[in-house]
Design a protein around this motif. Sequence first.
Motif, PDB file in Angstrom:
ATOM      1  N   LYS A  46       0.858  -1.188   0.000  1.00  0.00           N
ATOM      2  CA  LYS A  46       0.000   0.000   0.000  1.00  0.00           C
ATOM      3  C   LYS A  46       0.888   1.230   0.000  1.00  0.00           C
ATOM      4  O   LYS A  46       1.826   1.327   0.781  1.00  0.00           O
ATOM      5  CB  LYS A  46      -0.897  -0.002   1.222  1.00  0.00           C
ATOM      6  CG  LYS A  46      -1.809  -1.199   1.280  1.00  0.00           C
ATOM      7  CD  LYS A  46      -3.173  -0.801   1.730  1.00  0.00           C
ATOM      8  CE  LYS A  46      -4.029  -2.040   1.852  1.00  0.00           C
ATOM      9  NZ  LYS A  46      -5.082  -2.067   0.895  1.00  0.00           N
ATOM     10  N   LYS A  47       0.599   2.160  -0.898  1.00  0.00           N
ATOM     11  CA  LYS A  47       1.404   3.368  -1.065  1.00  0.00           C
ATOM     12  C   LYS A  47       0.494   4.580  -0.856  1.00  0.00           C
ATOM     13  O   LYS A  47      -0.555   4.688  -1.485  1.00  0.00           O
ATOM     14  CB  LYS A  47       1.992   3.372  -2.478  1.00  0.00           C
ATOM     15  CG  LYS A  47       2.847   4.542  -2.819  1.00  0.00           C
ATOM     16  CD  LYS A  47       4.234   4.350  -2.318  1.00  0.00           C
ATOM     17  CE  LYS A  47       5.097   5.503  -2.786  1.00  0.00           C
ATOM     18  NZ  LYS A  47       6.365   5.541  -2.136  1.00  0.00           N
ATOM     19  N   HIS A  48       0.884   5.483   0.056  1.00  0.00           N
ATOM     20  CA  HIS A  48       0.131   6.709   0.275  1.00  0.00           C
ATOM     21  C   HIS A  48       0.486   7.705  -0.823  1.00  0.00           C
ATOM     22  O   HIS A  48       1.656   7.980  -1.064  1.00  0.00           O
ATOM     23  CB  HIS A  48       0.452   7.292   1.654  1.00  0.00           C
ATOM     24  CG  HIS A  48      -0.064   6.436   2.763  1.00  0.00           C
ATOM     25  ND1 HIS A  48      -1.310   6.583   3.285  1.00  0.00           N
ATOM     26  CD2 HIS A  48       0.492   5.390   3.417  1.00  0.00           C
ATOM     27  CE1 HIS A  48      -1.504   5.680   4.241  1.00  0.00           C
ATOM     28  NE2 HIS A  48      -0.413   4.933   4.327  1.00  0.00           N
ATOM     29  N   ILE A  60      -4.819   6.078  -0.643  1.00  0.00           N
ATOM     30  CA  ILE A  60      -3.948   4.916  -0.552  1.00  0.00           C
ATOM     31  C   ILE A  60      -4.102   4.082  -1.815  1.00  0.00           C
ATOM     32  O   ILE A  60      -5.203   3.715  -2.199  1.00  0.00           O
ATOM     33  CB  ILE A  60      -4.288   4.083   0.697  1.00  0.00           C
ATOM     34  CG1 ILE A  60      -4.144   4.955   1.945  1.00  0.00           C
ATOM     35  CG2 ILE A  60      -3.394   2.862   0.785  1.00  0.00           C
ATOM     36  CD1 ILE A  60      -4.644   4.303   3.207  1.00  0.00           C
ATOM     37  N   GLU A  61      -2.988   3.775  -2.442  1.00  0.00           N
ATOM     38  CA  GLU A  61      -2.956   3.029  -3.702  1.00  0.00           C
ATOM     39  C   GLU A  61      -2.292   1.682  -3.450  1.00  0.00           C
ATOM     40  O   GLU A  61      -1.321   1.592  -2.705  1.00  0.00           O
ATOM     41  CB  GLU A  61      -2.130   3.863  -4.693  1.00  0.00           C
ATOM     42  CG  GLU A  61      -2.049   3.346  -6.082  1.00  0.00           C
ATOM     43  CD  GLU A  61      -1.196   4.277  -6.936  1.00  0.00           C
ATOM     44  OE1 GLU A  61      -0.039   3.910  -7.191  1.00  0.00           O
ATOM     45  OE2 GLU A  61      -1.681   5.350  -7.321  1.00  0.00           O
ATOM     46  N   THR A  62      -2.807   0.624  -4.077  1.00  0.00           N
ATOM     47  CA  THR A  62      -2.196  -0.696  -3.958  1.00  0.00           C
ATOM     48  C   THR A  62      -1.410  -0.977  -5.226  1.00  0.00           C
ATOM     49  O   THR A  62      -1.939  -0.820  -6.329  1.00  0.00           O
ATOM     50  CB  THR A  62      -3.276  -1.779  -3.766  1.00  0.00           C
ATOM     51  OG1 THR A  62      -4.056  -1.432  -2.629  1.00  0.00           O
ATOM     52  CG2 THR A  62      -2.658  -3.128  -3.540  1.00  0.00           C
ATOM     53  N   ARG A  63      -0.155  -1.395  -5.084  1.00  0.00           N
ATOM     54  CA  ARG A  63       0.690  -1.702  -6.244  1.00  0.00           C
ATOM     55  C   ARG A  63       1.668  -2.816  -5.904  1.00  0.00           C
ATOM     56  O   ARG A  63       1.806  -3.186  -4.742  1.00  0.00           O
ATOM     57  CB  ARG A  63       1.430  -0.464  -6.723  1.00  0.00           C
ATOM     58  CG  ARG A  63       2.411   0.095  -5.719  1.00  0.00           C
ATOM     59  CD  ARG A  63       3.315   1.138  -6.313  1.00  0.00           C
ATOM     60  NE  ARG A  63       2.648   2.418  -6.422  1.00  0.00           N
ATOM     61  CZ  ARG A  63       3.271   3.558  -6.576  1.00  0.00           C
ATOM     62  NH1 ARG A  63       4.571   3.597  -6.633  1.00  0.00           N
ATOM     63  NH2 ARG A  63       2.614   4.682  -6.679  1.00  0.00           N
ATOM     64  N   GLU A  64       2.350  -3.315  -6.927  1.00  0.00           N
ATOM     65  CA  GLU A  64       3.327  -4.382  -6.721  1.00  0.00           C
ATOM     66  C   GLU A  64       4.591  -3.832  -6.078  1.00  0.00           C
ATOM     67  O   GLU A  64       5.072  -2.776  -6.458  1.00  0.00           O
ATOM     68  CB  GLU A  64       3.710  -5.056  -8.047  1.00  0.00           C
ATOM     69  CG  GLU A  64       2.625  -5.915  -8.643  1.00  0.00           C
ATOM     70  CD  GLU A  64       1.794  -5.198  -9.687  1.00  0.00           C
ATOM     71  OE1 GLU A  64       1.963  -3.975  -9.861  1.00  0.00           O
ATOM     72  OE2 GLU A  64       0.952  -5.854 -10.314  1.00  0.00           O
ATOM     73  N   GLY A  65       5.123  -4.566  -5.109  1.00  0.00           N
ATOM     74  CA  GLY A  65       6.383  -4.204  -4.473  1.00  0.00           C
ATOM     75  C   GLY A  65       7.516  -5.026  -5.069  1.00  0.00           C
ATOM     76  O   GLY A  65       7.300  -5.864  -5.950  1.00  0.00           O
ATOM     77  N   THR A  66       8.718  -4.803  -4.583  1.00  0.00           N
ATOM     78  CA  THR A  66       9.875  -5.522  -5.110  1.00  0.00           C
ATOM     79  C   THR A  66      10.113  -6.817  -4.341  1.00  0.00           C
ATOM     80  O   THR A  66       9.708  -6.954  -3.194  1.00  0.00           O
ATOM     81  CB  THR A  66      11.149  -4.664  -5.029  1.00  0.00           C
ATOM     82  OG1 THR A  66      11.430  -4.383  -3.667  1.00  0.00           O
ATOM     83  CG2 THR A  66      11.011  -3.377  -5.815  1.00  0.00           C
ATOM     84  N   ILE A  67      10.772  -7.760  -5.025  1.00  0.00           N
ATOM     85  CA  ILE A  67      11.187  -9.026  -4.423  1.00  0.00           C
ATOM     86  C   ILE A  67      12.651  -9.214  -4.775  1.00  0.00           C
ATOM     87  O   ILE A  67      13.085  -8.864  -5.874  1.00  0.00           O
ATOM     88  CB  ILE A  67      10.377 -10.197  -5.000  1.00  0.00           C
ATOM     89  CG1 ILE A  67       8.923 -10.079  -4.590  1.00  0.00           C
ATOM     90  CG2 ILE A  67      10.926 -11.531  -4.530  1.00  0.00           C
ATOM     91  CD1 ILE A  67       8.063 -11.203  -5.090  1.00  0.00           C
ATOM     92  N   HIS A  68      13.420  -9.785  -3.870  1.00  0.00           N
ATOM     93  CA  HIS A  68      14.828 -10.033  -4.142  1.00  0.00           C
ATOM     94  C   HIS A  68      14.942 -11.054  -5.269  1.00  0.00           C
ATOM     95  O   HIS A  68      14.179 -12.024  -5.324  1.00  0.00           O
ATOM     96  CB  HIS A  68      15.553 -10.534  -2.891  1.00  0.00           C
ATOM     97  CG  HIS A  68      17.033 -10.397  -2.987  1.00  0.00           C
ATOM     98  ND1 HIS A  68      17.823 -11.374  -3.528  1.00  0.00           N
ATOM     99  CD2 HIS A  68      17.859  -9.384  -2.650  1.00  0.00           C
ATOM    100  CE1 HIS A  68      19.085 -10.971  -3.512  1.00  0.00           C
ATOM    101  NE2 HIS A  68      19.128  -9.753  -2.970  1.00  0.00           N
TER     102      HIS A  68
END
Length: 89
Positions: A46-48, A60-68
């Motif tokens: 979740k990104k403000h 609040i926006e929902t988006r993909e985060g990073t993965i190692h």
Amino acid sequence: MIKRLHVKKNDVVVVLSGEDGGKRGKVLQVLPKKERVIIEGVNFIKKHVKKSPNNPQGGIETREGTIHASKVMLAEKYDQRKARRTKAA
């Protein structure tokens, strides 16, 4: 020195471990300096977001985060590995 990763943009990968383990998705972005990747439909955060002309409400926006990168494997290799295990058993 920037490390060269085993995946690149638009590859189909499988997440090996973590909360999203076993999920498949297409690589949207590769961040070689941080050794991380962003995969479509995996690891949502979740990104403000501030008010802007594109987003007049903000919120609040929902988006993909990073993965190692070490936690993902190319889907082709994953399927080959799985097929080899079933033949041996």
